[in-house]
Design a protein around this motif. Structure first.
Motif, mmCIF file in Angstrom:
data_model
loop_
_atom_site.group_PDB
_atom_site.id
_atom_site.type_symbol
_atom_site.label_atom_id
_atom_site.label_comp_id
_atom_site.label_asym_id
_atom_site.label_seq_id
_atom_site.Cartn_x
_atom_site.Cartn_y
_atom_site.Cartn_z
ATOM 1 N N TRP A 205 -6.198 -8.234 7.565
ATOM 2 C CA TRP A 205 -6.044 -8.762 6.205
ATOM 3 C C TRP A 205 -6.667 -7.811 5.188
ATOM 4 O O TRP A 205 -6.162 -7.662 4.075
ATOM 5 N N GLN A 206 -7.743 -7.130 5.576
ATOM 6 C CA GLN A 206 -8.359 -6.181 4.651
ATOM 7 C C GLN A 206 -7.421 -5.019 4.363
ATOM 8 O O GLN A 206 -7.366 -4.506 3.231
ATOM 9 N N ASP A 207 -6.646 -4.595 5.366
ATOM 10 C CA ASP A 207 -5.643 -3.551 5.138
ATOM 11 C C ASP A 207 -4.615 -4.012 4.105
ATOM 12 O O ASP A 207 -4.197 -3.231 3.241
ATOM 13 N N ARG A 208 -4.206 -5.264 4.195
ATOM 14 C CA ARG A 208 -3.225 -5.786 3.230
ATOM 15 C C ARG A 208 -3.823 -5.808 1.821
ATOM 16 O O ARG A 208 -3.151 -5.461 0.843
ATOM 17 N N ILE A 209 -5.076 -6.211 1.730
ATOM 18 C CA ILE A 209 -5.755 -6.217 0.432
ATOM 19 C C ILE A 209 -5.849 -4.789 -0.113
ATOM 20 O O ILE A 209 -5.574 -4.538 -1.292
ATOM 21 N N ASP A 210 -6.238 -3.847 0.737
ATOM 22 C CA ASP A 210 -6.355 -2.449 0.302
ATOM 23 C C ASP A 210 -5.010 -1.900 -0.160
ATOM 24 O O ASP A 210 -4.941 -1.150 -1.145
ATOM 25 N N MET A 211 -3.929 -2.260 0.549
ATOM 26 C CA MET A 211 -2.594 -1.829 0.125
ATOM 27 C C MET A 211 -2.280 -2.388 -1.255
ATOM 28 O O MET A 211 -1.770 -1.668 -2.127
ATOM 29 N N ALA A 212 -2.582 -3.661 -1.481
ATOM 30 C CA ALA A 212 -2.314 -4.289 -2.784
ATOM 31 C C ALA A 212 -3.073 -3.586 -3.902
ATOM 32 O O ALA A 212 -2.538 -3.386 -5.001
ATOM 33 N N PHE A 213 -4.316 -3.204 -3.640
ATOM 34 C CA PHE A 213 -5.108 -2.538 -4.681
ATOM 35 C C PHE A 213 -4.656 -1.093 -4.899
ATOM 36 O O PHE A 213 -4.712 -0.594 -6.026
ATOM 37 N N THR A 214 -4.207 -0.410 -3.841
ATOM 38 C CA THR A 214 -3.645 0.930 -4.032
ATOM 39 C C THR A 214 -2.442 0.864 -4.971
ATOM 40 O O THR A 214 -2.285 1.686 -5.887
ATOM 41 N N LEU A 215 -1.583 -0.137 -4.772
ATOM 42 C CA LEU A 215 -0.410 -0.313 -5.632
ATOM 43 C C LEU A 215 -0.823 -0.666 -7.053
ATOM 44 O O LEU A 215 -0.198 -0.217 -8.020
ATOM 45 N N GLN A 216 -1.886 -1.450 -7.190
ATOM 46 C CA GLN A 216 -2.408 -1.772 -8.527
ATOM 47 C C GLN A 216 -2.872 -0.500 -9.235
ATOM 48 O O GLN A 216 -2.556 -0.269 -10.404
ATOM 49 N N GLU A 217 -3.618 0.353 -8.506
ATOM 50 C CA GLU A 217 -4.136 1.596 -9.085
ATOM 51 C C GLU A 217 -3.006 2.530 -9.501
ATOM 52 O O GLU A 217 -3.112 3.269 -10.495
ATOM 53 N N LEU A 218 -1.899 2.500 -8.756
ATOM 54 C CA LEU A 218 -0.748 3.357 -9.060
ATOM 55 C C LEU A 218 0.108 2.794 -10.190
ATOM 56 O O LEU A 218 1.002 3.488 -10.695
ATOM 57 N N GLY A 219 -0.120 1.543 -10.574
ATOM 58 C CA GLY A 219 0.676 0.922 -11.621
ATOM 59 C C GLY A 219 2.111 0.655 -11.184
ATOM 60 O O GLY A 219 3.048 0.784 -11.974
ATOM 61 N N ILE A 220 2.279 0.251 -9.930
ATOM 62 C CA ILE A 220 3.623 0.020 -9.387
ATOM 63 C C ILE A 220 4.222 -1.246 -10.002
ATOM 64 O O ILE A 220 3.586 -2.289 -10.062
ATOM 65 N N GLU A 221 5.494 -1.131 -10.416
ATOM 66 C CA GLU A 221 6.164 -2.223 -11.126
ATOM 67 C C GLU A 221 7.022 -3.102 -10.216
ATOM 68 O O GLU A 221 7.408 -4.209 -10.601
ATOM 69 N N SER A 222 7.352 -2.617 -9.029
ATOM 70 C CA SER A 222 8.170 -3.376 -8.083
ATOM 71 C C SER A 222 7.583 -3.186 -6.694
ATOM 72 O O SER A 222 7.452 -2.045 -6.232
ATOM 73 N N ILE A 223 7.212 -4.300 -6.037
ATOM 74 C CA ILE A 223 6.489 -4.222 -4.766
ATOM 75 C C ILE A 223 7.231 -5.006 -3.684
ATOM 76 O O ILE A 223 7.123 -6.231 -3.601
ATOM 77 N N PRO A 224 8.023 -4.328 -2.845
ATOM 78 C CA PRO A 224 8.673 -5.035 -1.741
ATOM 79 C C PRO A 224 7.688 -5.326 -0.616
ATOM 80 O O PRO A 224 6.913 -4.452 -0.215
ATOM 81 N N ILE A 225 7.721 -6.558 -0.130
ATOM 82 C CA ILE A 225 6.900 -6.947 1.010
ATOM 83 C C ILE A 225 7.834 -7.258 2.175
ATOM 84 O O ILE A 225 8.615 -8.205 2.126
ATOM 85 N N ASN A 226 7.753 -6.419 3.195
ATOM 86 C CA ASN A 226 8.536 -6.592 4.415
ATOM 87 C C ASN A 226 7.661 -7.222 5.488
ATOM 88 O O ASN A 226 6.520 -6.785 5.698
ATOM 89 N N ALA A 227 8.177 -8.230 6.167
ATOM 90 C CA ALA A 227 7.513 -8.741 7.362
ATOM 91 C C ALA A 227 8.191 -8.085 8.556
ATOM 92 O O ALA A 227 9.420 -8.106 8.678
ATOM 93 N N LEU A 228 7.399 -7.479 9.427
ATOM 94 C CA LEU A 228 7.949 -6.706 10.533
ATOM 95 C C LEU A 228 8.932 -7.525 11.362
ATOM 96 O O LEU A 228 8.632 -8.637 11.786
ATOM 97 N N MET A 229 10.097 -6.952 11.574
ATOM 98 C CA MET A 229 11.057 -7.461 12.554
ATOM 99 C C MET A 229 11.045 -6.426 13.678
ATOM 100 O O MET A 229 11.653 -5.358 13.550
ATOM 101 N N ALA A 230 10.310 -6.708 14.727
ATOM 102 C CA ALA A 230 10.085 -5.712 15.783
ATOM 103 C C ALA A 230 11.392 -5.388 16.497
ATOM 104 O O ALA A 230 12.023 -6.259 17.106
ATOM 105 N N ILE A 231 11.816 -4.140 16.392
ATOM 106 C CA ILE A 231 13.111 -3.712 16.931
ATOM 107 C C ILE A 231 12.914 -3.079 18.310
ATOM 108 O O ILE A 231 12.084 -2.174 18.472
#
Length: 315
Positions: A205-231
């Motif tokens: 969960w901390q990795d997910r939080i860190d990813m969210a804050f990296t995107l915040q720092e970059l000023g990203i305007e569109s954030i796709p969230i994919n849930a893994l579909m293991a192929i």
């Protein structure tokens, strides 16, 4: 906290509320995320569609990807599609109500004749269609990105995929910083950047939080969230699917950390019991629709009917 964010506050990594979001009742977190979504995005849902314009034989080793040559999957392999096929698909998606159309190509970067072909097709789409254009062509140079923007493309898609800490666990053929540099170059070229990642690959969960804050720092305007579909055949084969509650909590968490962005449902919508209805009312203001790359999606018609039922609009 919801009201504070509406009033202009932005969460920081060391705010106690960030960790509280992991344990508070999901319904309470979703209520706040829904209020933020309505304030910053209104009742608008942004729908984008994609075409896999060049498939397979990718030299990168991303563990989740069916198109990596190092994996043995049933992924289709083909060279760059012809202009007629791409134009017809874009017009069909436009007429069905999609807001944006993207060409996606396998490989570290689109170069040479294929890049020139892409530019030509984008120019034709810009001339003959009204749908907004997005591109996803890997780690491009500054010059390539400027040429792409000049061809009529307004959005560039380039996921960071996960946190800086976890990235080496899913890919070693390029680095997290390679992705960050590409995003910043795309922003300098004038693009709205679409960048998010995949959850359910073994990250914390901390990795997910860190990813969210990296995107915040970059000023990203569109954030796709994919849930893994293991192929089967990939490095993620056999990994269990995330429970719906984890996906919904992640979407709400990302809304709190990136309140003004379009949080976009992507792969894994079928893991949600209502195909994303709850998410689209509680944090997600956008979605990929139509025929997705290697994981089944939802048709544009089905999505248009769903948002009408929810009292949402896409234009």
């Amino acid at each position: 906290m919801t009201q504070s964010i509406i009033d202009g506050y932005r969460l920081k990594k060391d705010d106690a509320f960030v960790q509280d979001m992991l344990t508070m009742p999901l319904a309470a977190l979703q209520e706040g995320a829904g209020a933020l979504q309505r304030h910053f995005c209104g009742n608008h849902v942004d729908f984008c569609t994609i075409i896999n314009a060049r498939s397979g034989r990718c030299g990168e080793n991303c563990k989740y990807c069916a198109q990596a040559a190092c994996h043995h999957t049933s992924c289709e392999e083909y060279d760059f599609l012809d202009e007629k096929t791409i134009m017809e698909t874009a017009k069909m998606d436009q007429d069905a109500g999609a807001n944006r159309f993207a060409m996606v190509t396998s490989g570290r970067a689109l170069t040479g004749k294929d890049f020139d072909k892409a530019l030509s097709i984008y120019k034709a789409m810009k001339k003959d269609l009204t749908i907004d254009l997005c591109a996803s062509h890997g780690i491009l140079s500054e010059d390539q990105l400027r040429r792409l923007f000049a061809s009529g493309v307004t959005s560039y898609h380039h996921n960071i995929e996960t946190s800086r800490r976890f990235f080496p666990h899913i890919c070693t053929s390029h680095t997290f910083d390679d992705r960050i540099r590409t995003i910043k170059a795309a922003q300098r070229a004038g693009f709205c950047v679409c960048s998010g990642g995949i959850i359910g690959m073994g990250e914390t969960w901390q990795d997910r939080i860190d990813m969210a804050f990296t995107l915040q720092e970059l000023g990203i305007e569109s954030i796709p969230i994919n849930a893994l579909m293991a192929i089967p055949g990939t490095g993620m084969e056999g990994r269990p699917s995330l429970p719906a509650e984890d996906i919904l909590r992640t979407i709400a968490l990302f809304r709190f950390i990136n309140p003004t962005a379009n949080i976009r449902l992507a792969a894994g919508r079928k893991l949600l019991p209502d195909n994303g209805e709850s998410a689209l009312l509680h944090g997600a203001s956008a979605s990929i629709t139509g025929n997705m790359l290697t994981t089944s999606g939802t048709t544009i018609k089905e999505d248009m009917e769903m948002i009408a039922r929810l009292g949402l609009v896409n234009h």
